[in-house]
Design a protein around this motif. Sequence first.
Motif, PDB file in Angstrom:
ATOM      1  N   ARG A 124       0.689  -1.314  -0.125  1.00  0.00           N
ATOM      2  CA  ARG A 124       0.031   0.016   0.001  1.00  0.00           C
ATOM      3  C   ARG A 124       0.759   1.296  -0.111  1.00  0.00           C
ATOM      4  O   ARG A 124       2.063   1.383   0.596  1.00  0.00           O
ATOM      5  CB  ARG A 124      -0.990   0.057   1.183  1.00  0.00           C
ATOM      6  CG  ARG A 124      -2.108  -0.808   1.184  1.00  0.00           C
ATOM      7  CD  ARG A 124      -3.042  -0.889   2.231  1.00  0.00           C
ATOM      8  NE  ARG A 124      -2.239  -1.517   3.337  1.00  0.00           N
ATOM      9  CZ  ARG A 124      -2.001  -1.039   4.694  1.00  0.00           C
ATOM     10  NH1 ARG A 124      -2.639   0.283   4.764  1.00  0.00           N
ATOM     11  NH2 ARG A 124      -1.405  -1.275   5.609  1.00  0.00           N
ATOM     12  N   LYS A 125       0.383   2.449  -0.735  1.00  0.00           N
ATOM     13  CA  LYS A 125       1.127   3.395  -0.860  1.00  0.00           C
ATOM     14  C   LYS A 125       1.292   4.030   0.668  1.00  0.00           C
ATOM     15  O   LYS A 125       2.598   4.987   0.654  1.00  0.00           O
ATOM     16  CB  LYS A 125       0.462   4.388  -1.912  1.00  0.00           C
ATOM     17  CG  LYS A 125       0.767   5.633  -2.181  1.00  0.00           C
ATOM     18  CD  LYS A 125       0.249   6.344  -3.459  1.00  0.00           C
ATOM     19  CE  LYS A 125       0.752   8.013  -3.255  1.00  0.00           C
ATOM     20  NZ  LYS A 125       0.358   8.780  -2.241  1.00  0.00           N
ATOM     21  N   GLY A 126       0.332   3.918   1.513  1.00  0.00           N
ATOM     22  CA  GLY A 126       0.631   4.616   2.824  1.00  0.00           C
ATOM     23  C   GLY A 126       1.865   4.275   3.356  1.00  0.00           C
ATOM     24  O   GLY A 126       2.513   4.741   4.203  1.00  0.00           O
ATOM     25  N   GLN A 127       2.467   2.966   3.044  1.00  0.00           N
ATOM     26  CA  GLN A 127       3.722   2.660   3.506  1.00  0.00           C
ATOM     27  C   GLN A 127       4.832   3.466   3.266  1.00  0.00           C
ATOM     28  O   GLN A 127       5.863   3.782   3.740  1.00  0.00           O
ATOM     29  CB  GLN A 127       3.967   0.844   3.160  1.00  0.00           C
ATOM     30  CG  GLN A 127       3.009   0.082   3.929  1.00  0.00           C
ATOM     31  CD  GLN A 127       3.205  -0.254   5.178  1.00  0.00           C
ATOM     32  OE1 GLN A 127       4.173  -0.254   5.947  1.00  0.00           O
ATOM     33  NE2 GLN A 127       2.110   0.144   6.121  1.00  0.00           N
ATOM     34  N   ASP A 129       4.445   6.479   2.083  1.00  0.00           N
ATOM     35  CA  ASP A 129       4.225   7.656   2.850  1.00  0.00           C
ATOM     36  C   ASP A 129       4.704   7.976   4.206  1.00  0.00           C
ATOM     37  O   ASP A 129       5.478   8.898   4.372  1.00  0.00           O
ATOM     38  CB  ASP A 129       2.828   8.144   2.725  1.00  0.00           C
ATOM     39  CG  ASP A 129       2.173   8.442   1.298  1.00  0.00           C
ATOM     40  OD1 ASP A 129       2.841   8.729   0.562  1.00  0.00           O
ATOM     41  OD2 ASP A 129       0.806   8.251   1.178  1.00  0.00           O
ATOM     42  N   ALA A 130       4.660   7.051   4.812  1.00  0.00           N
ATOM     43  CA  ALA A 130       5.100   6.685   6.377  1.00  0.00           C
ATOM     44  C   ALA A 130       6.472   6.726   6.475  1.00  0.00           C
ATOM     45  O   ALA A 130       7.081   7.651   7.086  1.00  0.00           O
ATOM     46  CB  ALA A 130       4.241   5.522   7.066  1.00  0.00           C
ATOM     47  N   ALA A 131       7.116   5.970   5.539  1.00  0.00           N
ATOM     48  CA  ALA A 131       8.413   5.797   5.482  1.00  0.00           C
ATOM     49  C   ALA A 131       9.339   7.213   5.104  1.00  0.00           C
ATOM     50  O   ALA A 131      10.047   7.810   5.833  1.00  0.00           O
ATOM     51  CB  ALA A 131       9.030   4.662   4.873  1.00  0.00           C
TER      52      ALA A 131
END
Lengths: 227, 244
Positions: A124-127, A129-131
């Motif tokens: 997921r793209k959120g991973q 984003d978070a990193a």
Amino acid sequence: MTGLDRFRDAFLKPELIERYLPDILSGIAVTLQIAVAVVVTGLALGLALAVVRSYGYRLVNAPVIVFVDVFRALPPLVVILIVYFGLPNLGVNIPSFAVLWLVLSLVLAAFAEEIFWSGLISVRKGQWDAARSTGLSHWQALISVVLPQAIRICVPPLTNRTIAVTKNTALGTVIGVGEIMNQGTSAMSLSGNATPLMMAAIAYVAIFVPVVALGSWIERRFAWKKA
Amino acid sequence: MSSLLEVRGLRKSFGGTEILRGIDFSVAAQELVFVIGPSGSGKSTMLRCCNRLEEPTAGHVFVDGVDLMAPSTDINAMRRRIGMVFQAFNLYPHMTALGNVTLALRKVLGKPREEAEAIALAALDRVGLKEKAGNYPSELSGGQQQRVAIARALSLEPKIMLFDEPTSALDPELVGAVLGVMRDLKAAGMTMVVVSHEMRFARDAADRIVFMADGQIVEQGTPAEVFGNPQHPRAREFVAELSR
Ligand SMILES: Nc1ncnc2c1ncn2[C@@H]1O[C@H](COP(=O)(O)OP(=O)(O)O)[C@@H](O)[C@H]1O
Ligand SMILES: [Mg+2]
């Protein structure tokens, strides 16, 4: 002679086993060496191409995608013959085992790139984003966050594809690489009996069953706790 | 410059569609600014431009006086000073809570393992989850996951924290603990920009409310002003909808 004896003499004749065992064993050694070399370079190149593709530079990605599509489409035998018989006309002489290694590595790399890539985009793209929001570079986010999650999904298809491509070492027989299949077929023509081919078949099983087991072991190692 | 975050003339287009149509706003040190507005008005995009997770099409973003758009700016070095908390938490599922917090400490700040873990444990303690350090995200409730995500950002000692709907993916009974942590942050002097529709929290914690509609800021003021006496028709409509 009983039916069983006839069957044995057609497929597993003891004196032929004894006579051709050294040939088959040397074939196993050659097949193993080429297979290991193909797995290492093929998977490494496939992963490297997927990583390059993840940076999203269009000019770089276009040739990667063309390479992947072409090598997934071509029968490996065609490429092996073209390289082996074509390159000498350009003054480039590559030994037959190196041709086999090179071509199968490229084929495995093409399939592996596609598998690694679909693994990467399944995270997921959120991973990302978070990193990235904590200051990790693209490379760091890839190595520590995204790839470990992607690989887990990739292991089963990669295992299957790796086995399928390395089995193609048998194609070496058409350009005279002394691998298992080559040893088996020449022994068969000499003896007029299928025993050497049965020995070759048993050798392939002995080599590839452990690879399957290794694949499921890696799969388990990459699993993590799920709720 | 006294403001910690300064956004000037910010524009962002996706394809041919302009989503942010010229945004100017600033956030002073220790201020808590609430951003509200209808869904699709560009709140998330605006927030994501503030650490360049989204690349602005035009305009400037200054954080602590540093121009994020300047080619000479090391964006990774700046990002760790800009904590971000996401609606979907985005914890790394293959790492424990502790691993989630230590990753950037080790990779970005280059801290040795022991030091990173000590900092991470202190951050987890701040959000009340020290005892969950060894748990994987899948073993935590949504509220706990979000607090770990806050600890992950906090551990890097950010100058400002950006929250994008931090409680909207949570069951109602888990919202309180996350808001509690945010209240503590406010009390400790953290500068925050919060996209959220937690009106009660906005009323008693926010210094300022910014109302966005169609990619622009159409109204801003104190909670009493914006909630009590909205001027812009879109804001009036929105507030009426909320208080029903
Ligand atoms: N990556 C993207 N690509 C294309 N359109 C996007 C992208 N991100 C957001 N949008 C569009 O931008 C608009 C604003 O989205 P968003 O900033 O998420 O609004 P909000 O957070 O206020 O609900 C929406 O219409 C959305 O569809
Ligand atoms: Mg949003």
